[in-house]
Design a protein around this motif. Structure first.
Motif, mmCIF file in Angstrom:
data_model
loop_
_atom_site.group_PDB
_atom_site.id
_atom_site.type_symbol
_atom_site.label_atom_id
_atom_site.label_comp_id
_atom_site.label_asym_id
_atom_site.label_seq_id
_atom_site.Cartn_x
_atom_site.Cartn_y
_atom_site.Cartn_z
ATOM 1 N N ILE A 14 -0.181 -7.323 -18.302
ATOM 2 C CA ILE A 14 -1.736 -7.363 -18.251
ATOM 3 C C ILE A 14 -1.764 -7.866 -20.176
ATOM 4 O O ILE A 14 -0.685 -7.543 -20.969
ATOM 5 N N PRO A 15 -2.816 -8.613 -20.367
ATOM 6 C CA PRO A 15 -2.999 -8.921 -22.003
ATOM 7 C C PRO A 15 -3.798 -7.581 -22.771
ATOM 8 O O PRO A 15 -4.104 -6.219 -21.176
ATOM 9 N N LEU A 16 -2.851 -7.124 -24.227
ATOM 10 C CA LEU A 16 -3.933 -6.584 -24.397
ATOM 11 C C LEU A 16 -5.731 -6.289 -25.158
ATOM 12 O O LEU A 16 -5.723 -7.838 -25.349
ATOM 13 N N ASP A 17 -5.975 -5.602 -24.772
ATOM 14 C CA ASP A 17 -7.514 -5.927 -24.730
ATOM 15 C C ASP A 17 -8.093 -4.779 -25.278
ATOM 16 O O ASP A 17 -8.635 -4.234 -24.609
ATOM 17 N N PHE A 18 -8.043 -4.374 -26.569
ATOM 18 C CA PHE A 18 -7.806 -2.822 -26.441
ATOM 19 C C PHE A 18 -9.753 -2.636 -26.973
ATOM 20 O O PHE A 18 -10.289 -3.482 -28.448
#
Length: 304
Positions: free
Chosen positions: A29-33
């Motif tokens: 999954i994309p990193l979305d911090f």
């Protein structure tokens, strides 16, 4: 079985890994911090996607410094002194083992790659910086004692490193350093084929090696100098730990052997203390590629 999570600059990758190091299932999954609490929840949810009965722990590798279940500092996401395991277990009650990314690469290669069958082994990754993961006597030297050989000095009073010192190995032997060396060579040699390659895709870590493979003299000079920088730091590293083998990983490690590892081996064999007798360290190419992070993270519990 184990779960390994690899925290990259843009993506989170999780894999279910068996005792032999085979990845049985994987998710990305994309990193979305959005803060530590939300990050811990995301890690738990990602783990659940590959979770199967019999999983003993979740391991995670990330660029930064860890201590037990705490993240002390990370370089690509804003976390400092975060009790990540405690936050994670609020969503998935399972041990979360933490390691930095170079340590995890070393663990993966130790069990399933270039370091298989050794006891004293290291991985050196050539990327944005120079990462080093070290295993001595079959145990990872990780956490607060992780190896930071990239910040040993090979050129006293040299170029300023991001760590604040001058002349660090990382400053010269990383892909970042190689790109800068290539650009400087291009400024002095307008006739070089490096300009043609750079016009197509920009200057990358592989640019000098691509041009050198085609016979460009300027690129060959850049590659020779880079090999000397890499060999200088490797010699210091090997003299310190007297390793059985060191595996070179990262994008630059894919360069043709005759332009990189062969000259590096030649220099190290002449300069290393083992030339006076004793253990001779093999310098190898890392084998696991992009899977090293997941496999190594998954197997952290076997070397701690």
């Amino acid at each position: 079985m184990y779960i390994g999570i690899d925290v990259g600059g843009t993506n989170l990758k999780a894999g279910l890994v068996d005792e032999a190091g085979n990845i049985l299932a994987a998710e990305r999954i994309p990193l979305d911090f959005q803060g530590p609490e939300a990050f811990a929840k995301t890690l738990a949810e990602l783990s659940k996607k590959v979770l199967r009965e019999g999983v003993e722990w979740v391991g995670m590798g990330l660029p930064g410094t860890v201590d037990g279940g705490d993240v002390l500092y990370t370089t690509n996401i804003p976390m400092e002194n975060v009790p990540l395991e405690r936050l994670f277990r609020q969503h998935l009650d399972m041990p979360l083992l933490l390691g930095n990314d170079a340590d995890c690469a070393a663990v993966g290669e130790f069990f399933c790659g270039a370091g298989k069958g050794t006891q004293d082994f290291a991985v050196v990754t050539l990327g944005t910086g120079v990462g080093t993961g070290l295993i001595l006597g079959g145990k990872l030297r990780g956490g607060m004692t992780s190896c930071e050989a990239g910040h040993t000095v090979i050129c006293r009073g040299g170029e300023l490193c991001n760590c604040g010192r001058r002349g660090c190995w990382e400053r010269y032997a990383s892909a970042t350093g190689l790109i800068q060396q290539t650009k400087r060579a291009m400024e002095s040699h307008s006739e070089s084929a490096l300009h043609t390659l750079a016009a197509e895709s920009g200057v990358e870590g592989r640019t000098a090696f691509q041009a050198a493979a085609a016979g460009d003299k300027t690129a060959l000079s850049v590659c020779r100098q880079y090999a000397e920088y890499l060999a200088e730091g490797l010699t210091n590293f090997i003299n310190t730990f007297r390793l059985e083998a060191v595996a070179i990983g990262g994008g630059v490690a894919g360069a043709p052997e005759h332009l990189l590892l062969e000259p590096v081996r030649e220099i190290v064999s002449k300069e290393c203390f083992s030339s006076h007798g004793g253990r001779t360290t093999r310098i190898l190419t890392a084998k696991l590629g992009n899977d090293a992070g997941i496999i190594g993270a998954a197997m952290l519990g076997r070397v701690l």
